[in-house]
Design an enzyme around this catalytic site. Sequence first.
Site, PDB file in Angstrom:
ATOM      1  N   LYS A  40      95.791  23.847  39.498  1.00  0.00           N
ATOM      2  CA  LYS A  40      94.826  23.323  40.469  1.00  0.00           C
ATOM      3  C   LYS A  40      95.399  22.083  41.149  1.00  0.00           C
ATOM      4  O   LYS A  40      95.998  21.222  40.490  1.00  0.00           O
ATOM      5  CB  LYS A  40      93.523  22.996  39.737  1.00  0.00           C
ATOM      6  CG  LYS A  40      92.382  22.531  40.622  1.00  0.00           C
ATOM      7  CD  LYS A  40      91.143  22.318  39.768  1.00  0.00           C
ATOM      8  CE  LYS A  40      89.963  21.809  40.560  1.00  0.00           C
ATOM      9  NZ  LYS A  40      88.759  21.616  39.701  1.00  0.00           N
ATOM     10  N   SER A  92      84.734  23.730  41.043  1.00  0.00           N
ATOM     11  CA  SER A  92      85.735  23.393  42.038  1.00  0.00           C
ATOM     12  C   SER A  92      87.065  24.100  41.833  1.00  0.00           C
ATOM     13  O   SER A  92      87.914  24.099  42.716  1.00  0.00           O
ATOM     14  CB  SER A  92      85.966  21.874  42.036  1.00  0.00           C
ATOM     15  OG  SER A  92      86.525  21.446  40.798  1.00  0.00           O
ATOM     16  N   SER A 130      83.064  23.334  36.570  1.00  0.00           N
ATOM     17  CA  SER A 130      84.112  23.686  37.530  1.00  0.00           C
ATOM     18  C   SER A 130      85.218  24.562  36.976  1.00  0.00           C
ATOM     19  O   SER A 130      86.066  25.037  37.726  1.00  0.00           O
ATOM     20  CB  SER A 130      84.717  22.417  38.140  1.00  0.00           C
ATOM     21  OG  SER A 130      83.790  21.808  39.005  1.00  0.00           O
TER      22      SER A 130
END
Length: 494
Positions: free
Chosen positions: A77, A157, A181
Site C-alpha cells: 500500500k 483505505s 481499512s
Amino acid sequence: MKKALLAATALSLLAVQAQARSETDAASQAQTYIDRIEALDDQGPEISAVIVHASDAAARAEAQQSSLLAGRTVLIKDNIETREWPTTAGSLALKDNATERDAPLITGIRKNGGVILGKTNLSEWANIRSNNSTSGWSAIGGLTRNPFATDRNACGSSSGSGAAIAAGFAWAAVGTETNGSITCPASVNGLVGFKPTVGLVSRTHVVPISATQDTAGPMTRTVYDAALLLNAIAGTDPADPATKEADINTGDFTAGLADYSLEGVRIGVMVNQVGSHDGVTALFNQARADLEAAGAELVEIEYDWPDGFWGRGLTVLMFELQRDMNAYLSTLPGEDMPETLADLVAFNKANADVEMRWFDQSLFEQALETTDEAAYLEALEMNLKATQQDGIDRLRNEYDVTFLIAPTMGPAWATDLVNGDNFSGGIGAGSLPAIAGYPHITVPMGAVEGLPVGLSIFSGRWHDHEVLKAGAAYEKARTAKLPTPSFKPWEPAE
C-alpha cells in the site's frame, strides 16, 4: 507467455491460482503477475489497483527460492515507505516523497525472501481527509475498481491492495488499518484480511493517522498465506514503542493451522451487528451452521455501542492525526516537502481543482481545530476501556467464549464519485477490535449476487495466532460457494 496474456481480456484467476500451486519457479510466477498487471490493471478493465510495479521482479524472485517467502511477490500500500519509489499516501502533496527508506516491515519481507512487486493505490490519506469521500480514489492513482464488479467499490483505505490480490496481480499484499481499512476491502474483494494486534507490526516509516489504532497487515487468498506473510513482518522495532512486546508474542503463525479443531470451542455471535441485509444474514446463518458442524458451540451475544462512543472515537482520531502526521512529515528528507498538517490543508486549497474535485478536506480541517489534550486523553481512556475491559475482554469472560464473530461488511456498493460512499445496513463489529487494538480476521463466507462478503473473527490482545487458527478452521469448514472476479460491471445473477 506475455503476448498470450495481453491478447486475452483476462486470464482466468483460477488458472493463475492453479499455476501458483503447481509452479515451483518463483520467477515464472512473478512474470505471470506482471503480465496480468499490464493486461488488466494498465489496460483492459483498468482495475487501477497498482500505481507502479517492478519490471525486474522475476529476476529478483529467482534468487530467493530457498528462503521463507521463497521469492513470493508482495504488493505494498502506498502509505508504506519502500526505497524504490515515492510514498505518496495517494496525494499530490507527497508525489516527490522519495525517502529511499524501507519501513521495517518491508525490511522483514526482503530479509525473508519476499519480492516487493510494487505499490498499490489507496483511498487518499487512508480515507481520513473527508466524511464524504469515495473509497478507493486518490489524486495519484485515480479510482480503484472492484474486480468482481468494476462499477462497484473496492472499499478503503486499502482498496488497491484488496483489488490487486482479488485480480491475481501478486501472491499477497500489505494493507494498513485504523478502523476497517484492511478488513473492509478484504471482505468486498473476497479475500482473507488480517488486522494484527496493534504493536505486533512496526509502523515506522508508515504515513500515520493514529498511533493508538494504526497497524499494517496481510491481505491474501488464504489464511495460511496471511500467516506466512505475518511471520515476515511481525516483530519489535525500537523506533516504535508500541512494538516492545512484539517479539515475545511472535512465532510461527502458520503452525497448527491445518489441524486446529473447533470441537467444543465456544464462539460469541454478535447478533446486534449482523445488520438488516437479508442476503448477508442468510450467508451468516450458513457460516454459523458450518461452525456448528465443525463442533463449535455458538453463544448469542446482544451488544450495543456505548453512548457517546463514536463522537469520542472521532476526537481521538482528530487529535492523533495532527500530532502524528506532523511528526511523520518532520522526518521527510526531500526539499520543499510539507512539514505539517496545516501545510497539507494549504496545498489542497491551492490545488483544489484536482485534489478536491470530488470531496472536501473537512476532517483535515477539523483535526487542526482539535487541540484540547485533556479532552483527547479523556476520550481515549473512555473508548479504550469501552472496547477492551468493558468490551471484548468482558464479553469473552462473561459469556465464556474464545472468539467473537459477525459479518464483516455488506456487499460492495455502486461507486459514486459525486455523492460518496454508501455504507448501509448496520453490518459489522470491526470497530471493537480496531479501537481496542485487538486482532481481527475476515475470511470469505460467500457472495450476494456475485458480490463477496466476509466473516469476521476476533479475540483478545496478542491472541493473533488463535484468531488465525480459527480463521483457518472456518475456511476448511465453509460450505458456501465463493465467486470469481468478472472484470465487468455488475449484472444480476441469472
